[in-house]
Design a protein around this motif. Sequence first.
Motif, PDB file in Angstrom:
ATOM      1  N   HIS A 150     -15.546  42.098  37.264  1.00 57.33           N
ATOM      2  CA  HIS A 150     -14.330  42.089  38.069  1.00 57.33           C
ATOM      3  C   HIS A 150     -13.617  43.431  37.930  1.00 57.33           C
ATOM      4  N   ALA A 151     -13.461  44.135  39.035  1.00 54.27           N
ATOM      5  CA  ALA A 151     -12.798  45.437  39.001  1.00 54.27           C
ATOM      6  C   ALA A 151     -11.283  45.257  38.902  1.00 54.27           C
ATOM      7  N   HIS A 152     -10.648  46.218  38.274  1.00 55.38           N
ATOM      8  CA  HIS A 152      -9.191  46.185  38.115  1.00 55.38           C
ATOM      9  C   HIS A 152      -8.723  47.611  37.841  1.00 55.38           C
ATOM     10  N   ALA A 153      -7.417  47.800  37.790  1.00 56.00           N
ATOM     11  CA  ALA A 153      -6.877  49.129  37.504  1.00 56.00           C
ATOM     12  C   ALA A 153      -7.392  49.617  36.150  1.00 56.00           C
ATOM     13  N   ASN A 154      -7.822  50.858  36.096  1.00 55.85           N
ATOM     14  CA  ASN A 154      -8.344  51.480  34.875  1.00 55.85           C
ATOM     15  C   ASN A 154      -9.563  50.736  34.315  1.00 55.85           C
ATOM     16  N   MET A 155     -10.403  50.252  35.190  1.00 55.76           N
ATOM     17  CA  MET A 155     -11.607  49.531  34.777  1.00 55.76           C
ATOM     18  C   MET A 155     -12.431  50.393  33.823  1.00 55.76           C
ATOM     19  N   SER A 156     -12.810  49.802  32.696  1.00 58.65           N
ATOM     20  CA  SER A 156     -13.584  50.538  31.696  1.00 58.65           C
ATOM     21  C   SER A 156     -15.075  50.366  31.958  1.00 58.65           C
ATOM     22  N   ILE A 157     -15.866  51.032  31.126  1.00 56.38           N
ATOM     23  CA  ILE A 157     -17.322  50.947  31.298  1.00 56.38           C
ATOM     24  C   ILE A 157     -17.981  50.068  30.240  1.00 56.38           C
ATOM     25  N   ASP A 158     -17.191  49.531  29.310  1.00 62.89           N
ATOM     26  CA  ASP A 158     -17.762  48.769  28.198  1.00 62.89           C
ATOM     27  C   ASP A 158     -18.576  47.566  28.672  1.00 62.89           C
ATOM     28  N   LEU A 159     -18.026  46.806  29.618  1.00 64.56           N
ATOM     29  CA  LEU A 159     -18.715  45.610  30.077  1.00 64.56           C
ATOM     30  C   LEU A 159     -19.944  45.955  30.909  1.00 64.56           C
ATOM     31  N   ILE A 160     -19.918  47.103  31.561  1.00 66.14           N
ATOM     32  CA  ILE A 160     -21.109  47.557  32.285  1.00 66.14           C
ATOM     33  C   ILE A 160     -22.244  47.785  31.298  1.00 66.14           C
ATOM     34  N   ASP A 161     -21.942  48.501  30.232  1.00 70.52           N
ATOM     35  CA  ASP A 161     -22.954  48.764  29.205  1.00 70.52           C
ATOM     36  C   ASP A 161     -23.450  47.468  28.567  1.00 70.52           C
ATOM     37  N   ALA A 162     -22.513  46.544  28.312  1.00 72.70           N
ATOM     38  CA  ALA A 162     -22.882  45.274  27.678  1.00 72.70           C
ATOM     39  C   ALA A 162     -23.809  44.463  28.574  1.00 72.70           C
ATOM     40  N   ALA A 163     -23.554  44.476  29.866  1.00 71.76           N
ATOM     41  CA  ALA A 163     -24.408  43.732  30.800  1.00 71.76           C
ATOM     42  C   ALA A 163     -25.820  44.294  30.796  1.00 71.76           C
ATOM     43  N   ILE A 164     -25.926  45.606  30.802  1.00 74.89           N
ATOM     44  CA  ILE A 164     -27.247  46.235  30.834  1.00 74.89           C
ATOM     45  C   ILE A 164     -27.996  45.994  29.523  1.00 74.89           C
ATOM     46  N   VAL A 165     -27.308  46.179  28.410  1.00 64.87           N
ATOM     47  CA  VAL A 165     -27.928  45.930  27.104  1.00 64.87           C
ATOM     48  C   VAL A 165     -28.329  44.465  26.977  1.00 64.87           C
ATOM     49  N   GLY A 166     -27.537  43.583  27.568  1.00 60.49           N
ATOM     50  CA  GLY A 166     -27.817  42.156  27.496  1.00 60.49           C
ATOM     51  C   GLY A 166     -28.983  41.706  28.348  1.00 60.49           C
ATOM     52  N   GLY A 167     -29.478  42.591  29.208  1.00 56.68           N
ATOM     53  CA  GLY A 167     -30.658  42.265  29.999  1.00 56.68           C
ATOM     54  C   GLY A 167     -30.419  41.998  31.465  1.00 56.68           C
ATOM     55  N   ALA A 168     -29.242  42.320  31.972  1.00 54.22           N
ATOM     56  CA  ALA A 168     -28.975  42.110  33.393  1.00 54.22           C
ATOM     57  C   ALA A 168     -29.839  43.042  34.236  1.00 54.22           C
ATOM     58  N   ARG A 169     -30.556  42.471  35.171  1.00 50.63           N
ATOM     59  CA  ARG A 169     -31.343  43.280  36.115  1.00 50.63           C
ATOM     60  C   ARG A 169     -30.525  43.657  37.337  1.00 50.63           C
TER      61      ARG A 169
END
Length: 258
Positions: A150-169
């Motif tokens: 979910h995008a929001h003001a000042n969206m960080s990249i932490d959850l993006i990295d977590a999704a990829i590390v977690g195996g999201a294709r």
Amino acid sequence: RRLNEVLATPGTDAALITHGTDTLEETAYFLSLVTSSDKPVVMVGSMRPATAISADGPANIYNGVAVAADAGAVGRGTLIVLNDEIHHARNAVKTGTSNPSAFSSMSRGLAGITSAGRVEWFDREPHRTNHALRFDVGGLESLPRVDILHAHANMSIDLIDAAIVGGARGIVVAGVGAGNMSARAIERLACAASRGTVVVRSSRVVSAMVLRNAELDDDRLGFVAAGDLNAAKSRVLLALALTQTSDPQRIQSMFDQN
């Protein structure tokens, strides 16, 4: 798989499925993409429990059976029937949390209405499902992992990295406005896309259109634009698309056809 088995039985003319309303739109859209038969599939739910005053479940089931038995339902794909309204699964979105009229068909409008067992279609010609977008899940035990961010003001990249590390294709971004997000999120998702993670831009807006290259340069970034599919349905389509390809251009064509 079970639904396809039942519909393939000569004695079965249609199917009625009861379902909780919280994820009804996702299941209905999923079934519209994987059901191999043109026989009617109708899904119903209720916003009030059976113990409540004016419980809506019995009427929804009654009208759902009437729609499933109506000849006009053939070839329309999965339908949702609640509150005397008939929705194409592709269009239905839950927009309320308690009111019996919690589902809307947004910009594309209702398929029809039904009351006391009578059915009235708004479009006289059946809305034939697109056979090019029917996916075969008969041999699958699971679907590729797709996460929604979910995008929001000042969206960080932490959850993006977590999704990829977690195996999201795949990653679907419920972006602000027409599918936008913070500059650093765009940069990190573009990097992920270049490494094979499919990124779809949707919107957190209730009624929105995310057009390709209209808000961001999808061609340069390697993103897919969701059109008017919300994030939940974009996740369903992306997961099914990933069973066939991870090419963003081919997946974009699937979103364009849906």
